[in-house]
Motif scaffolding. Structure first.
Motif, PDB file in Angstrom:
ATOM      1  N   LEU A 115       3.307  78.036  35.169  1.00 17.15           N
ATOM      2  CA  LEU A 115       2.040  77.606  35.752  1.00 17.15           C
ATOM      3  C   LEU A 115       2.181  76.249  36.438  1.00 17.15           C
ATOM      4  CD1 LEU A 115      -0.625  78.459  33.012  1.00 17.15           C
ATOM      5  CD2 LEU A 115      -0.627  79.262  35.377  1.00 17.15           C
ATOM      6  N   ALA A 116       2.769  75.312  35.716  1.00 17.85           N
ATOM      7  CA  ALA A 116       2.906  73.960  36.249  1.00 17.85           C
ATOM      8  C   ALA A 116       3.676  73.977  37.566  1.00 17.85           C
ATOM      9  CB  ALA A 116       3.588  73.055  35.234  1.00 17.85           C
ATOM     10  N   HIS A 117       4.739  74.757  37.608  1.00 16.67           N
ATOM     11  CA  HIS A 117       5.555  74.760  38.821  1.00 16.67           C
ATOM     12  C   HIS A 117       4.887  75.496  39.978  1.00 16.67           C
ATOM     13  CE1 HIS A 117       9.225  72.623  37.760  1.00 16.67           C
ATOM     14  NE2 HIS A 117       8.785  72.872  36.541  1.00 16.67           N
ATOM     15  N   ARG A 118       4.198  76.590  39.667  1.00 17.11           N
ATOM     16  CA  ARG A 118       3.499  77.317  40.728  1.00 17.11           C
ATOM     17  C   ARG A 118       2.397  76.437  41.324  1.00 17.11           C
ATOM     18  NH1 ARG A 118       6.108  80.263  43.478  1.00 17.11           N
ATOM     19  NH2 ARG A 118       4.192  80.025  44.646  1.00 17.11           N
ATOM     20  N   ILE A 119       1.681  75.753  40.443  1.00 15.24           N
ATOM     21  CA  ILE A 119       0.552  74.950  40.912  1.00 15.24           C
ATOM     22  C   ILE A 119       1.046  73.728  41.683  1.00 15.24           C
ATOM     23  CG2 ILE A 119      -1.414  73.538  40.135  1.00 15.24           C
ATOM     24  CD1 ILE A 119      -1.746  75.739  37.884  1.00 15.24           C
ATOM     25  N   ARG A 120       2.118  73.124  41.192  1.00 17.02           N
ATOM     26  CA  ARG A 120       2.684  71.999  41.946  1.00 17.02           C
ATOM     27  C   ARG A 120       3.169  72.448  43.315  1.00 17.02           C
ATOM     28  NH1 ARG A 120       5.348  70.175  36.896  1.00 17.02           N
ATOM     29  NH2 ARG A 120       3.754  68.856  35.993  1.00 17.02           N
ATOM     30  N   ASP A 121       3.787  73.630  43.369  1.00 20.80           N
ATOM     31  CA  ASP A 121       4.217  74.155  44.665  1.00 20.80           C
ATOM     32  C   ASP A 121       3.022  74.344  45.586  1.00 20.80           C
ATOM     33  OD1 ASP A 121       6.866  74.190  44.207  1.00 20.80           O
ATOM     34  OD2 ASP A 121       7.076  76.364  44.004  1.00 20.80           O
ATOM     35  N   ALA A 122       1.941  74.873  45.029  1.00 21.26           N
ATOM     36  CA  ALA A 122       0.748  75.127  45.837  1.00 21.26           C
ATOM     37  C   ALA A 122       0.136  73.818  46.324  1.00 21.26           C
ATOM     38  CB  ALA A 122      -0.292  75.907  45.033  1.00 21.26           C
ATOM     39  N   MET A 123       0.318  72.751  45.553  1.00 25.89           N
ATOM     40  CA  MET A 123      -0.259  71.462  45.927  1.00 25.89           C
ATOM     41  C   MET A 123       0.543  70.755  47.013  1.00 25.89           C
ATOM     42  SD  MET A 123      -1.661  69.847  42.385  1.00 25.89           S
ATOM     43  CE  MET A 123      -3.209  70.437  41.674  1.00 25.89           C
ATOM     44  N   GLY A 124       1.768  71.144  47.209  1.00 20.49           N
ATOM     45  CA  GLY A 124       2.581  70.519  48.252  1.00 20.49           C
ATOM     46  C   GLY A 124       2.309  71.207  49.580  1.00 20.49           C
ATOM     47  N   ASP A 125       1.581  70.558  50.458  1.00 23.05           N
ATOM     48  CA  ASP A 125       1.270  71.247  51.710  1.00 23.05           C
ATOM     49  C   ASP A 125       2.393  71.048  52.714  1.00 23.05           C
ATOM     50  OD1 ASP A 125      -1.173  68.819  52.929  1.00 23.05           O
ATOM     51  OD2 ASP A 125       0.519  68.636  51.565  1.00 23.05           O
ATOM     52  N   ASP A 126       2.698  72.133  53.439  1.00 24.57           N
ATOM     53  CA  ASP A 126       3.859  72.128  54.323  1.00 24.57           C
ATOM     54  C   ASP A 126       3.593  71.477  55.675  1.00 24.57           C
ATOM     55  OD1 ASP A 126       5.294  73.323  52.376  1.00 24.57           O
ATOM     56  OD2 ASP A 126       4.876  75.366  53.084  1.00 24.57           O
ATOM     57  N   GLU A 127       2.387  71.633  56.163  1.00 28.11           N
ATOM     58  CA  GLU A 127       2.076  71.136  57.499  1.00 28.11           C
ATOM     59  C   GLU A 127       1.596  69.698  57.415  1.00 28.11           C
ATOM     60  OE1 GLU A 127       1.048  73.592  60.434  1.00 28.11           O
ATOM     61  OE2 GLU A 127       2.634  74.772  59.511  1.00 28.11           O
ATOM     62  N   GLN A 128       2.517  68.788  57.308  1.00 30.80           N
ATOM     63  CA  GLN A 128       2.111  67.401  57.152  1.00 30.80           C
ATOM     64  C   GLN A 128       2.117  66.686  58.489  1.00 30.80           C
ATOM     65  OE1 GLN A 128       4.919  65.949  54.182  1.00 30.80           O
ATOM     66  NE2 GLN A 128       3.331  66.283  52.645  1.00 30.80           N
ATOM     67  N   PRO A 129       0.989  66.077  58.865  1.00 30.15           N
ATOM     68  CA  PRO A 129       0.970  65.319  60.109  1.00 30.15           C
ATOM     69  C   PRO A 129       1.837  64.057  59.993  1.00 30.15           C
ATOM     70  CG  PRO A 129      -1.107  65.047  58.920  1.00 30.15           C
ATOM     71  CD  PRO A 129      -0.304  66.065  58.166  1.00 30.15           C
ATOM     72  N   LEU A 130       2.313  63.575  61.140  1.00 32.25           N
ATOM     73  CA  LEU A 130       3.093  62.335  61.146  1.00 32.25           C
ATOM     74  C   LEU A 130       2.187  61.146  60.841  1.00 32.25           C
ATOM     75  CD1 LEU A 130       5.183  63.080  64.358  1.00 32.25           C
ATOM     76  CD2 LEU A 130       5.989  63.179  61.984  1.00 32.25           C
ATOM     77  N   LYS A 257      16.531  67.999  39.257  1.00 32.42           N
ATOM     78  CA  LYS A 257      16.298  69.257  39.977  1.00 32.42           C
ATOM     79  C   LYS A 257      14.820  69.482  40.244  1.00 32.42           C
ATOM     80  CE  LYS A 257      19.358  72.876  38.515  1.00 32.42           C
ATOM     81  NZ  LYS A 257      19.277  74.044  37.655  1.00 32.42           N
ATOM     82  N   HIS A 258      13.982  69.009  39.309  1.00 31.51           N
ATOM     83  CA  HIS A 258      12.543  69.228  39.466  1.00 31.51           C
ATOM     84  C   HIS A 258      11.861  68.092  40.209  1.00 31.51           C
ATOM     85  CE1 HIS A 258      12.840  71.824  35.593  1.00 31.51           C
ATOM     86  NE2 HIS A 258      13.314  72.428  36.655  1.00 31.51           N
ATOM     87  N   LEU A 259      12.622  67.078  40.559  1.00 33.44           N
ATOM     88  CA  LEU A 259      12.028  65.901  41.177  1.00 33.44           C
ATOM     89  C   LEU A 259      11.207  66.226  42.436  1.00 33.44           C
ATOM     90  CD1 LEU A 259      11.681  62.849  41.026  1.00 33.44           C
ATOM     91  CD2 LEU A 259      13.832  62.606  42.274  1.00 33.44           C
ATOM     92  N   PRO A 260      11.722  67.073  43.340  1.00 34.65           N
ATOM     93  CA  PRO A 260      10.918  67.371  44.533  1.00 34.65           C
ATOM     94  C   PRO A 260       9.543  67.925  44.177  1.00 34.65           C
ATOM     95  CG  PRO A 260      13.162  68.122  44.857  1.00 34.65           C
ATOM     96  CD  PRO A 260      13.057  67.699  43.408  1.00 34.65           C
ATOM     97  N   ALA A 261       9.465  68.736  43.131  1.00 33.47           N
ATOM     98  CA  ALA A 261       8.160  69.294  42.726  1.00 33.47           C
ATOM     99  C   ALA A 261       7.236  68.191  42.210  1.00 33.47           C
ATOM    100  CB  ALA A 261       8.348  70.371  41.668  1.00 33.47           C
ATOM    101  N   TYR A 262       7.785  67.249  41.427  1.00 36.39           N
ATOM    102  CA  TYR A 262       6.951  66.148  40.934  1.00 36.39           C
ATOM    103  C   TYR A 262       6.497  65.257  42.083  1.00 36.39           C
ATOM    104  CZ  TYR A 262       8.792  67.404  36.358  1.00 36.39           C
ATOM    105  OH  TYR A 262       9.138  68.082  35.234  1.00 36.39           O
ATOM    106  N   LEU A 263       7.398  65.017  43.036  1.00 40.07           N
ATOM    107  CA  LEU A 263       7.035  64.185  44.189  1.00 40.07           C
ATOM    108  C   LEU A 263       5.938  64.861  45.004  1.00 40.07           C
ATOM    109  CD1 LEU A 263      10.551  62.940  45.358  1.00 40.07           C
ATOM    110  CD2 LEU A 263       8.771  61.567  44.273  1.00 40.07           C
TER     111      LEU A 263
END
Ligand SMILES: [Zn+2]
Length: 304
Positions: A115-130, A257-263
């Protein structure tokens, strides 16, 4: 109930989403704001099969539920546990560990972790403006050594770069090394060409990030200079200390390994600090996101 959810608090959450039916009704509003639509043929001539929480398409006879084709369906977890997990992860200022989720939701550790990883993934938005305007940029090391056995340690460190637009969003990324190429690549990837200024410390990796449109100014930390007029990197450094405290407080043994997800989680929470719709937006991403099967996620992400 309107899909324009107001900021959610825990009692309100239980009131609104304390049952499967309520969660289901809300997902229906989010997924089909203009009325139920067949995922296969897009027809809107739909019959409801109330007893099975399903719909029957009058055009192509496809039977489906509101969670069909989403990871809510694949997980077989009660929806209210998903909702509560999204809430807890979104609201907890310093982050929440899989262990804490396990206790709060009465699920297995494996499920809490998923759950934690799926939700963190969902929270990271891909289309980030500059980023634009005035940007503070900085880098830091995260982690140290991890004990792997009696008297044995493994290197467990990563280099992280951050850029913060004054009054705006933040970008936090893991970098391969401390080189100039890494620093410049990070700036090119996340800062607009015509940004007004970039403020950093005097680390040589930053030298040359200025161009015709963008000033580069530095504070000299070695000479104990932290603020010079408007020039400072105090805000981005505050983010590092919050991040490190949250790792110590919630994650204990951070795995690099999980650092990108936490960031991603930290970045998303920061960028949505004034978003009253964070809860709803995360559910929307979870509804529409491609479901990454549990075993695949485990294979790519989990610790040895
Ligand atoms: Zn259909």
């Amino acid at each position: 109930m309107s899909a324009e959810a107001e900021a959610v608090n825990l009692p309100a959450l239980i009131e609104r989403f304390g049952s499967e039916e309520k969660c289901r009704a809300y997902l229906e509003e989010l997924r089909w704001p203009d009325g139920v639509c067949c995922p296969r043929c897009e027809s809107t001539a739909i019959s409801r099969i109330v007893k099975r929480n399903q719909f029957d398409c009058d055009s192509c006879r496809y039977q489906f539920s509101v969670t069909a084709g989403t990871l809510f369906h694949d997980s077989h977890l009660p929806l209210w546990k998903w909702f509560l997990a999204v809430y807890l992860i979104g609201e907890s200022k310093k982050g929440i560990s899989a262990k804490q989720l396990q206790r709060m939701l009465s699920v297995s550790y494996k499920t809490a972790w998923y759950l934690a990883h799926r939700i963190r993934d969902a929270m990271g938005d891909d289309e980030q403006p500059l980023l634009r305007g005035i940007i503070e940029a900085d880098d830091t090391w995260v982690g140290g050594h991890k004990r792997t056995g009696k008297g044995r340690y493994r290197e467990n460190k990563a280099f992280v770069l951050g850029a913060l637009e004054r009054g705006g969003e933040i970008r936090l990324k893991v970098g391969p090394n401390q080189s100039k190429a890494t620093h410049h690549g990070f700036i090119r990837g996340h800062v607009a060409d015509d940004a007004e200024a970039i403020y950093t410390d005097e680390w040589r990796g930053w030298i040359g990030v200025a161009d015709a449109n963008t000033r580069h100014e530095t504070v000299n930390h070695r000479a104990e200079e932290y603020v010079r007029g408007d020039v400072t990197t105090n805000a981005i450094e505050g983010v590092w200390s919050l991040f490190k405290r949250s790792i110590v407080g919630s994650y204990h043994q951070l795995s690099i390994k999980h650092l990108p997800a936490y960031l991603d989680e930290m970045e998303f929470r920061f960028n949505n600090r004034a978003n009253p719709f964070l809860f709803r937006d995360t559910l929307l991403v979870l509804l529409g996101g491609n479901a990454l099967p549990y075993r695949e996620l485990v294979a790519t992400r989990q610790d040895h």
